[in-house]
Design a protein around this motif. Structure first.
Motif, PDB file in Angstrom:
ATOM      1  N   PHE A 115       0.859  -1.187   0.000  1.00 26.99           N
ATOM      2  CA  PHE A 115       0.000   0.000   0.000  1.00 26.99           C
ATOM      3  C   PHE A 115       0.894   1.236   0.000  1.00 26.99           C
ATOM      4  O   PHE A 115       2.113   1.131   0.153  1.00 26.99           O
ATOM      5  CB  PHE A 115      -0.918   0.012   1.232  1.00 26.99           C
ATOM      6  CG  PHE A 115      -0.151  -0.019   2.534  1.00 26.99           C
ATOM      7  CD1 PHE A 115       0.120   1.162   3.219  1.00 26.99           C
ATOM      8  CD2 PHE A 115       0.294  -1.213   3.066  1.00 26.99           C
ATOM      9  CE1 PHE A 115       0.834   1.125   4.406  1.00 26.99           C
ATOM     10  CE2 PHE A 115       1.003  -1.247   4.262  1.00 26.99           C
ATOM     11  CZ  PHE A 115       1.279  -0.075   4.929  1.00 26.99           C
ATOM     12  N   ALA A 116       0.301   2.416  -0.166  1.00 26.99           N
ATOM     13  CA  ALA A 116       1.052   3.675  -0.089  1.00 26.99           C
ATOM     14  C   ALA A 116       0.801   4.320   1.275  1.00 26.99           C
ATOM     15  O   ALA A 116      -0.318   4.282   1.798  1.00 26.99           O
ATOM     16  CB  ALA A 116       0.641   4.626  -1.196  1.00 26.99           C
ATOM     17  N   HIS A 117       1.879   4.887   1.834  1.00 24.50           N
ATOM     18  CA  HIS A 117       1.803   5.581   3.122  1.00 24.50           C
ATOM     19  C   HIS A 117       2.883   6.642   3.164  1.00 24.50           C
ATOM     20  O   HIS A 117       4.042   6.360   2.833  1.00 24.50           O
ATOM     21  CB  HIS A 117       1.991   4.595   4.273  1.00 24.50           C
ATOM     22  CG  HIS A 117       2.351   5.233   5.581  1.00 24.50           C
ATOM     23  ND1 HIS A 117       1.480   6.064   6.261  1.00 24.50           N
ATOM     24  CD2 HIS A 117       3.480   5.194   6.319  1.00 24.50           C
ATOM     25  CE1 HIS A 117       2.076   6.490   7.362  1.00 24.50           C
ATOM     26  NE2 HIS A 117       3.292   5.984   7.427  1.00 24.50           N
ATOM     27  N   ASP A 118       2.509   7.842   3.539  1.00 21.41           N
ATOM     28  CA  ASP A 118       3.461   8.917   3.774  1.00 21.41           C
ATOM     29  C   ASP A 118       4.402   9.132   2.596  1.00 21.41           C
ATOM     30  O   ASP A 118       5.599   9.287   2.763  1.00 21.41           O
ATOM     31  CB  ASP A 118       4.247   8.616   5.057  1.00 21.41           C
ATOM     32  CG  ASP A 118       4.991   9.847   5.574  1.00 21.41           C
ATOM     33  OD1 ASP A 118       4.542  10.971   5.300  1.00 21.41           O
ATOM     34  OD2 ASP A 118       6.026   9.666   6.242  1.00 21.41           O
ATOM     35  N   GLY A 119       3.849   9.117   1.379  1.00 24.18           N
ATOM     36  CA  GLY A 119       4.635   9.394   0.185  1.00 24.18           C
ATOM     37  C   GLY A 119       5.494   8.244  -0.294  1.00 24.18           C
ATOM     38  O   GLY A 119       6.334   8.428  -1.168  1.00 24.18           O
ATOM     39  N   SER A 120       5.331   7.044   0.254  1.00 23.67           N
ATOM     40  CA  SER A 120       6.117   5.870  -0.140  1.00 23.67           C
ATOM     41  C   SER A 120       5.200   4.693  -0.425  1.00 23.67           C
ATOM     42  O   SER A 120       4.094   4.620   0.102  1.00 23.67           O
ATOM     43  CB  SER A 120       7.063   5.434   0.977  1.00 23.67           C
ATOM     44  OG  SER A 120       8.019   6.392   1.253  1.00 23.67           O
ATOM     45  N   VAL A 121       5.708   3.766  -1.219  1.00 20.84           N
ATOM     46  CA  VAL A 121       5.047   2.478  -1.354  1.00 20.84           C
ATOM     47  C   VAL A 121       5.633   1.591  -0.273  1.00 20.84           C
ATOM     48  O   VAL A 121       6.856   1.516  -0.106  1.00 20.84           O
ATOM     49  CB  VAL A 121       5.271   1.875  -2.757  1.00 20.84           C
ATOM     50  CG1 VAL A 121       4.698   0.473  -2.837  1.00 20.84           C
ATOM     51  CG2 VAL A 121       4.652   2.774  -3.817  1.00 20.84           C
ATOM     52  N   PHE A 160       6.536  13.622  -2.443  1.00 27.33           N
ATOM     53  CA  PHE A 160       5.353  14.395  -2.078  1.00 27.33           C
ATOM     54  C   PHE A 160       4.854  15.191  -3.268  1.00 27.33           C
ATOM     55  O   PHE A 160       5.548  15.337  -4.273  1.00 27.33           O
ATOM     56  CB  PHE A 160       5.664  15.315  -0.892  1.00 27.33           C
ATOM     57  CG  PHE A 160       6.016  14.538   0.342  1.00 27.33           C
ATOM     58  CD1 PHE A 160       5.028  13.952   1.107  1.00 27.33           C
ATOM     59  CD2 PHE A 160       7.334  14.341   0.714  1.00 27.33           C
ATOM     60  CE1 PHE A 160       5.340  13.203   2.229  1.00 27.33           C
ATOM     61  CE2 PHE A 160       7.657  13.598   1.826  1.00 27.33           C
ATOM     62  CZ  PHE A 160       6.659  13.037   2.589  1.00 27.33           C
ATOM     63  N   GLY A 161       3.642  15.714  -3.118  1.00 22.40           N
ATOM     64  CA  GLY A 161       3.049  16.517  -4.182  1.00 22.40           C
ATOM     65  C   GLY A 161       2.752  15.679  -5.408  1.00 22.40           C
ATOM     66  O   GLY A 161       2.247  14.563  -5.311  1.00 22.40           O
ATOM     67  N   LYS A 162       3.104  16.196  -6.565  1.00 24.50           N
ATOM     68  CA  LYS A 162       2.788  15.514  -7.819  1.00 24.50           C
ATOM     69  C   LYS A 162       3.584  14.232  -8.025  1.00 24.50           C
ATOM     70  O   LYS A 162       3.206  13.391  -8.825  1.00 24.50           O
ATOM     71  CB  LYS A 162       3.028  16.463  -8.996  1.00 24.50           C
ATOM     72  CG  LYS A 162       2.064  17.619  -9.008  1.00 24.50           C
ATOM     73  CD  LYS A 162       2.321  18.548 -10.172  1.00 24.50           C
ATOM     74  CE  LYS A 162       1.322  19.698 -10.154  1.00 24.50           C
ATOM     75  NZ  LYS A 162       1.536  20.628 -11.247  1.00 24.50           N
ATOM     76  N   GLU A 163       4.689  14.065  -7.315  1.00 24.27           N
ATOM     77  CA  GLU A 163       5.511  12.863  -7.471  1.00 24.27           C
ATOM     78  C   GLU A 163       5.122  11.733  -6.519  1.00 24.27           C
ATOM     79  O   GLU A 163       5.664  10.636  -6.607  1.00 24.27           O
ATOM     80  CB  GLU A 163       6.987  13.203  -7.265  1.00 24.27           C
ATOM     81  CG  GLU A 163       7.565  14.059  -8.356  1.00 24.27           C
ATOM     82  CD  GLU A 163       9.065  14.243  -8.198  1.00 24.27           C
ATOM     83  OE1 GLU A 163       9.634  13.741  -7.204  1.00 24.27           O
ATOM     84  OE2 GLU A 163       9.651  14.877  -9.058  1.00 24.27           O
ATOM     85  N   ALA A 164       4.208  11.972  -5.602  1.00 25.38           N
ATOM     86  CA  ALA A 164       3.806  10.954  -4.623  1.00 25.38           C
ATOM     87  C   ALA A 164       3.047   9.822  -5.308  1.00 25.38           C
ATOM     88  O   ALA A 164       2.414  10.019  -6.349  1.00 25.38           O
ATOM     89  CB  ALA A 164       2.916  11.589  -3.557  1.00 25.38           C
ATOM     90  N   PRO A 165       3.104   8.612  -4.745  1.00 22.96           N
ATOM     91  CA  PRO A 165       2.309   7.516  -5.308  1.00 22.96           C
ATOM     92  C   PRO A 165       0.824   7.876  -5.312  1.00 22.96           C
ATOM     93  O   PRO A 165       0.313   8.443  -4.351  1.00 22.96           O
ATOM     94  CB  PRO A 165       2.562   6.354  -4.340  1.00 22.96           C
ATOM     95  CG  PRO A 165       3.820   6.693  -3.633  1.00 22.96           C
ATOM     96  CD  PRO A 165       3.873   8.186  -3.581  1.00 22.96           C
TER      97      PRO A 165
END
Length: 186
Positions: A115-121, A160-165
């Protein structure tokens, strides 16, 4: 061509309602399941993350995303079995805000959930137990301790932002060796 008529009270109310973001749906800001805490207790009751439950590959368990007591989206397991027996939600994660930020996926062997959490997979191990009986209070307490002791493993660096998962898809490959996800490429 088409022309727009004069705005009516009904269309203005519909437009105003559509412009208010749903707190339980992922948004461009990559937030999901956030509640309006300023509104006080009971506000937004029943509103939370909106991801489909997923059954384990062997069909013995289902993973669901639900809000914990602090309003943070977490992953929980439910043992599946006889419809007449009631079973409890067993915590899999104990994440800090913002919690689970995407749909989630079981590994093919049922040992992990991505899953995705805090900007990471991230990936977390899915605990096994005696699937033949309903969960007891002791099982739930044991699962809660395990969730606190075993944080998820980050598979990607934080973005974060547009680059986040994106919240739409985090999936294991059929062999279980890879995890795919969606993110905007700039």
């Amino acid at each position: 061509g088409l022309t727009a008529g004069a705005p009516s009270a009904e269309s203005s109310a519909a437009a105003a309602a559509a412009s208010v973001p749903d707190p339980g749906v992922a948004t461009k800001g990559n937030s999901v399941g956030k509640m309006d805490r300023a509104a006080g207790p009971g506000a937004g009751a029943g509103v939370g993350p909106r991801f489909w439950p997923r059954t384990s590959p062997d069909g013995s368990r289902a993973c669901v995303c639900a809000l914990d007591d602090d309003g943070v989206p977490q992953l929980y397991l439910v043992r599946l079995g006889d419809d007449r027996e009631t079973t409890a939600l067993m915590p899999v994660t104990r994440l800090a805000p913002p919690g689970v930020q995407s749909c989630f996926s079981w590994s093919p062997d049922g040992s992990a959930i991505a899953f995705a959490h805090d900007g990471s997979v991230c990936v977390v191990r899915a605990p096994k137990g005696d699937e033949s009986k309903p969960a007891t209070r002791r099982d739930v307490e044991r699962a809660a301790r395990r969730a606190r002791r075993n944080p998820p493993t980050r598979l990607t660096r934080r973005r974060f932002g547009k680059e986040a998962p994106r919240p739409e898809s985090v999936s294991f490959s059929p062999c279980g060796g890879y995890v795919s996800y969606v993110r905007r490429v700039i």
